[in-house]
Design a protein around this motif. Structure first.
Motif, PDB file in Angstrom:
ATOM      1  N   ALA A 298       1.034  -1.378   0.023  1.00 25.60           N
ATOM      2  CA  ALA A 298      -0.017  -0.151   0.194  1.00 25.60           C
ATOM      3  C   ALA A 298       0.942   1.226  -0.038  1.00 25.60           C
ATOM      4  CB  ALA A 298      -0.957   0.041   1.083  1.00 25.60           C
ATOM      5  N   GLY A 299       2.339   1.138   0.015  1.00 26.82           N
ATOM      6  CA  GLY A 299       3.027   2.251  -0.212  1.00 26.82           C
ATOM      7  C   GLY A 299       3.623   2.565   1.364  1.00 26.82           C
ATOM      8  N   ARG A 300       3.105   1.975   2.357  1.00 22.42           N
ATOM      9  CA  ARG A 300       3.356   2.611   3.720  1.00 22.42           C
ATOM     10  C   ARG A 300       4.873   2.172   4.078  1.00 22.42           C
ATOM     11  NH1 ARG A 300      -2.293   0.599   4.368  1.00 22.42           N
ATOM     12  NH2 ARG A 300      -0.984  -1.502   4.916  1.00 22.42           N
ATOM     13  N   PHE A 301       5.362   2.922   4.701  1.00 18.66           N
ATOM     14  CA  PHE A 301       6.927   2.761   5.224  1.00 18.66           C
ATOM     15  C   PHE A 301       6.810   1.603   6.172  1.00 18.66           C
ATOM     16  CE2 PHE A 301      10.348   3.659   8.276  1.00 18.66           C
ATOM     17  CZ  PHE A 301      11.567   3.681   7.277  1.00 18.66           C
ATOM     18  N   VAL A 302       7.710   0.845   6.066  1.00 21.71           N
ATOM     19  CA  VAL A 302       8.105  -0.282   6.835  1.00 21.71           C
ATOM     20  C   VAL A 302       9.419  -0.337   7.656  1.00 21.71           C
ATOM     21  CG1 VAL A 302       8.252  -3.046   7.070  1.00 21.71           C
ATOM     22  CG2 VAL A 302       6.727  -1.851   5.245  1.00 21.71           C
ATOM     23  N   GLY A 303      10.571   0.311   6.811  1.00 23.83           N
ATOM     24  CA  GLY A 303      11.740   0.395   7.700  1.00 23.83           C
ATOM     25  C   GLY A 303      12.697   0.683   6.688  1.00 23.83           C
ATOM     26  N   LEU A 304      13.942   0.858   7.239  1.00 33.90           N
ATOM     27  CA  LEU A 304      15.176   1.001   6.229  1.00 33.90           C
ATOM     28  C   LEU A 304      16.609   0.944   6.716  1.00 33.90           C
ATOM     29  CD1 LEU A 304      16.775   4.127   7.137  1.00 33.90           C
ATOM     30  CD2 LEU A 304      14.861   5.211   6.282  1.00 33.90           C
ATOM     31  N   LYS A 305      17.551   0.727   5.695  1.00 30.36           N
ATOM     32  CA  LYS A 305      18.909   0.390   6.134  1.00 30.36           C
ATOM     33  C   LYS A 305      19.715   1.521   5.250  1.00 30.36           C
ATOM     34  CE  LYS A 305      18.296  -4.344   7.448  1.00 30.36           C
ATOM     35  NZ  LYS A 305      18.739  -5.781   7.386  1.00 30.36           N
ATOM     36  N   ALA A 306      20.981   1.846   5.534  1.00 32.23           N
ATOM     37  CA  ALA A 306      21.626   2.679   5.055  1.00 32.23           C
ATOM     38  C   ALA A 306      22.761   1.901   3.741  1.00 32.23           C
ATOM     39  CB  ALA A 306      22.470   3.422   5.832  1.00 32.23           C
ATOM     40  N   GLY A 307      22.863   2.677   2.809  1.00 30.17           N
ATOM     41  CA  GLY A 307      23.842   2.200   1.793  1.00 30.17           C
ATOM     42  C   GLY A 307      25.263   2.512   2.232  1.00 30.17           C
ATOM     43  N   ARG A 308      25.979   1.703   1.606  1.00 27.79           N
ATOM     44  CA  ARG A 308      27.628   1.510   2.201  1.00 27.79           C
ATOM     45  C   ARG A 308      28.483   1.909   0.827  1.00 27.79           C
ATOM     46  NH1 ARG A 308      28.478  -3.422   2.089  1.00 27.79           N
ATOM     47  NH2 ARG A 308      30.467  -3.398   3.151  1.00 27.79           N
ATOM     48  N   LEU A 309      29.383   2.795   1.120  1.00 33.60           N
ATOM     49  CA  LEU A 309      30.344   3.186   0.120  1.00 33.60           C
ATOM     50  C   LEU A 309      31.340   2.027  -0.270  1.00 33.60           C
ATOM     51  CD1 LEU A 309      31.285   5.538  -1.357  1.00 33.60           C
ATOM     52  CD2 LEU A 309      33.021   6.045   0.256  1.00 33.60           C
ATOM     53  N   ALA A 310      31.717   1.157   0.611  1.00 32.15           N
ATOM     54  CA  ALA A 310      32.522   0.107   0.262  1.00 32.15           C
ATOM     55  C   ALA A 310      31.963  -0.846  -0.425  1.00 32.15           C
ATOM     56  CB  ALA A 310      32.960  -0.857   1.742  1.00 32.15           C
ATOM     57  N   SER A 311      30.584  -0.996  -0.815  1.00 33.61           N
ATOM     58  CA  SER A 311      30.089  -1.929  -1.593  1.00 33.61           C
ATOM     59  C   SER A 311      30.322  -1.929  -2.875  1.00 33.61           C
ATOM     60  CB  SER A 311      28.251  -1.937  -1.450  1.00 33.61           C
ATOM     61  OG  SER A 311      27.868  -0.532  -1.995  1.00 33.61           O
ATOM     62  N   LEU A 312      30.991  -0.653  -3.432  1.00 32.61           N
ATOM     63  CA  LEU A 312      31.287  -0.377  -4.921  1.00 32.61           C
ATOM     64  C   LEU A 312      32.412  -1.542  -5.088  1.00 32.61           C
ATOM     65  CD1 LEU A 312      30.706   0.943  -7.430  1.00 32.61           C
ATOM     66  CD2 LEU A 312      32.265   2.637  -6.563  1.00 32.61           C
ATOM     67  N   PHE A 313      33.430  -1.528  -4.384  1.00 36.14           N
ATOM     68  CA  PHE A 313      34.731  -2.180  -4.304  1.00 36.14           C
ATOM     69  C   PHE A 313      34.347  -3.530  -4.371  1.00 36.14           C
ATOM     70  CE2 PHE A 313      38.127  -4.677  -2.535  1.00 36.14           C
ATOM     71  CZ  PHE A 313      39.120  -4.123  -3.627  1.00 36.14           C
ATOM     72  N   GLU A 314      33.376  -3.939  -3.286  1.00 34.49           N
ATOM     73  CA  GLU A 314      32.616  -5.431  -3.197  1.00 34.49           C
ATOM     74  C   GLU A 314      32.325  -5.791  -4.304  1.00 34.49           C
ATOM     75  OE1 GLU A 314      32.254  -4.659   1.693  1.00 34.49           O
ATOM     76  OE2 GLU A 314      30.464  -4.940   0.096  1.00 34.49           O
ATOM     77  N   VAL A 315      31.484  -5.119  -5.087  1.00 35.93           N
ATOM     78  CA  VAL A 315      30.528  -5.769  -6.377  1.00 35.93           C
ATOM     79  C   VAL A 315      31.719  -5.900  -7.393  1.00 35.93           C
ATOM     80  CG1 VAL A 315      28.961  -4.998  -8.027  1.00 35.93           C
ATOM     81  CG2 VAL A 315      28.583  -4.768  -5.454  1.00 35.93           C
ATOM     82  N   VAL A 316      32.486  -5.073  -7.526  1.00 36.05           N
ATOM     83  CA  VAL A 316      33.659  -5.338  -8.567  1.00 36.05           C
ATOM     84  C   VAL A 316      34.216  -6.717  -8.450  1.00 36.05           C
ATOM     85  CG1 VAL A 316      35.748  -4.499  -9.689  1.00 36.05           C
ATOM     86  CG2 VAL A 316      34.034  -2.773  -9.147  1.00 36.05           C
ATOM     87  N   GLY A 317      34.705  -7.072  -7.221  1.00 35.90           N
ATOM     88  CA  GLY A 317      35.362  -8.363  -6.755  1.00 35.90           C
ATOM     89  C   GLY A 317      34.354  -9.549  -7.149  1.00 35.90           C
ATOM     90  N   ALA A 318      33.087  -9.326  -6.776  1.00 36.94           N
ATOM     91  CA  ALA A 318      32.195 -10.392  -7.010  1.00 36.94           C
ATOM     92  C   ALA A 318      31.821 -10.533  -8.633  1.00 36.94           C
ATOM     93  CB  ALA A 318      30.840  -9.906  -6.388  1.00 36.94           C
ATOM     94  N   CYS A 319      31.967  -9.388  -9.211  1.00 35.33           N
ATOM     95  CA  CYS A 319      31.818  -9.587 -10.794  1.00 35.33           C
ATOM     96  C   CYS A 319      32.979 -10.463 -11.542  1.00 35.33           C
ATOM     97  CB  CYS A 319      31.784  -8.269 -11.648  1.00 35.33           C
ATOM     98  SG  CYS A 319      30.562  -7.234 -11.059  1.00 35.33           S
ATOM     99  N   ILE A 320      34.273 -10.285 -10.683  1.00 35.34           N
ATOM    100  CA  ILE A 320      35.341 -11.099 -11.278  1.00 35.34           C
ATOM    101  C   ILE A 320      35.352 -12.407 -10.586  1.00 35.34           C
ATOM    102  CG2 ILE A 320      37.742 -11.148 -11.134  1.00 35.34           C
ATOM    103  CD1 ILE A 320      37.654  -8.135 -10.715  1.00 35.34           C
TER     104      ILE A 320
END
Length: 387
Positions: A298-320
């Motif tokens: 219904a579009g009602r807010f349930v909760g949230l978490k924060a994004g992480r800068l280190a995730s960029l480097f981690e994803v590059v590694g996961a691609c490889i």
């Protein structure tokens, strides 16, 4: 100041083999193959032997919420600002900051101040003027003058489309905004990019197509992100890239978002490449310190978490490591191609004359031993000793 990095197994991002890099102040002055003589210099040189470890360009992140984001669940849900220590350790050496949903308690002035704080700590920082909503909030009174007169402002964003939190802009409004940003960017020698937050409403990327159809603005003036947020948006994003646009995948995620249908960023990269999307049409961003909110049906807010800068480097590694994406392709998507899209000509590639932003990697694992930005070592892993 001259600094010599010896015996670097260089990925520029294409592999160049074992090399020596001579850094003069903030830029790369010389690259030679190991065993070849360096140009003579009468100046004192500080030497570091990297002992054959991999060296890659510092990553370029086109969407970071320097001053936090969130608030969709009230003041108690505002996310924290990015800290300098976190930024220095992340592997991201060039960051572009943005406002998001909240352009009332957070302002372009706050954003610019934080950008300069991080820059004083040795990183390279830029900003977008504006936010989710139109008309855009600005520092000088217009998007054009912000881009033209303020060095850090390189475009406008992140403007929300297909999202209930945006201002539901028309194609005409998007075209007018893109025209203003594009013209100011041309005058200032900047990209004038319109960075787009894409929600999961059924329209997906159609507002951008319509804006391009109704004007002389090319699709590449828009840079939409969160393209991996749903399977349907991902499919539309691939179509957008085939039509000549660029797409950006978000590396920060949560188990809840993945369970709801988000395509993990490393999988999105692999699938896009399998679909023969050119690597130059793909970028990655962390969405660091933004809220990653969850809403019910219904579009009602349930909760949230924060994004992480280190995730960029981690994803590059996961691609490889998980998808066998060639190392130079994965690195290029998180550095070279982003710098090209944003017209940051001295970033994203290890080449003579470019800024000396680089990461020294562990011999055996996808982890960072050292972060160098503008010719200075900003971070060294605690259990790692310098050469």
């Amino acid at each position: 100041m001259l600094t010599l990095l010896k015996n670097a197994r260089l990925h520029a991002p294409e592999p160049l083999g074992l090399c020596h890099l001579l850094i003069c102040d903030t830029r790369i002055a010389v690259i030679v193959q190991a065993g070849e003589p360096l140009p003579a210099s009468g100046a004192a040189v500080k030497t570091h032997d990297l002992c054959g470890r991999r060296v890659i360009p510092g990553l370029v992140d086109p969407l970071v919420h320097f001053i936090g984001g969130g608030g969709e669940g009230g003041f108690g849900t505002r996310t924290a600002e990015l800290t300098l220590d976190e930024a220095r350790a992340s592997g991201v050496t060039t960051l572009v900051g943005a406002l998001g949903t909240d352009a009332l308690t957070r302002t372009p002035a706050n954003l610019l101040g934080k950008a300069r704080e991080l820059a004083a700590g040795g990183l390279t920082t830029f900003c977008y003027t504006g936010s989710y909503q139109l008309p855009p909030v600005t520092l000088t009174g217009s998007v054009g003058s912000d881009i033209l007169y303020i060095p850090e402002f390189i475009g406008v964003g992140e403007v929300a489309i297909s999202d209930h939190r945006g201002s539901q802009p028309s194609a005409f409004e998007l075209a007018r905004l893109a025209s203003e940003a594009r013209t100011a960017g041309m005058l200032a020698g900047k990209s004038g990019i319109v960075f787009i937050h894409t929600g999961d409403a059924p329209g997906h990327l159609e507002p951008l197509r319509e804006a391009a159809r109704q004007s002389a603005i090319p699709l590449t003036q828009f840079h939409p992100t969160h393209i991996n947020r749903t399977a349907e948006l991902f499919a539309d994003g691939l179509r957008f890239a085939r039509e000549g646009g660029r797409i950006d995948f978000t590396t920060s995620t949560t188990p809840e978002l993945l369970a709801a249908g988000e395509v993990a960023a490393h999988e999105a990269v692999a699938r896009a490449l399998e679909a023969r999307i050119p690597p130059g049409a793909i970028t990655l961003s962390s969405d660091a310190n933004a809220s990653l909110p969850q809403f019910d049906a219904a579009g009602r807010f349930v909760g949230l978490k924060a994004g992480r800068l280190a995730s960029l480097f981690e994803v590059v590694g996961a691609c490889i490591e998980h998808h066998a994406v060639p190392m130079e392709v994965a690195i290029g998507i998180a550095s070279t191609h982003t710098a090209e899209a944003l017209k940051l000509n001295c970033k994203g590639r290890l080449a003579v004359g470019n800024d000396a932003d680089l990461l020294v990697l562990d011999d055996d694992n996808w982890r960072i031993d050292e972060v160098w930005a503008l010719g200075h070592c900003l971070h060294r892993r605690e259990d790692h000793k310098a050469g």
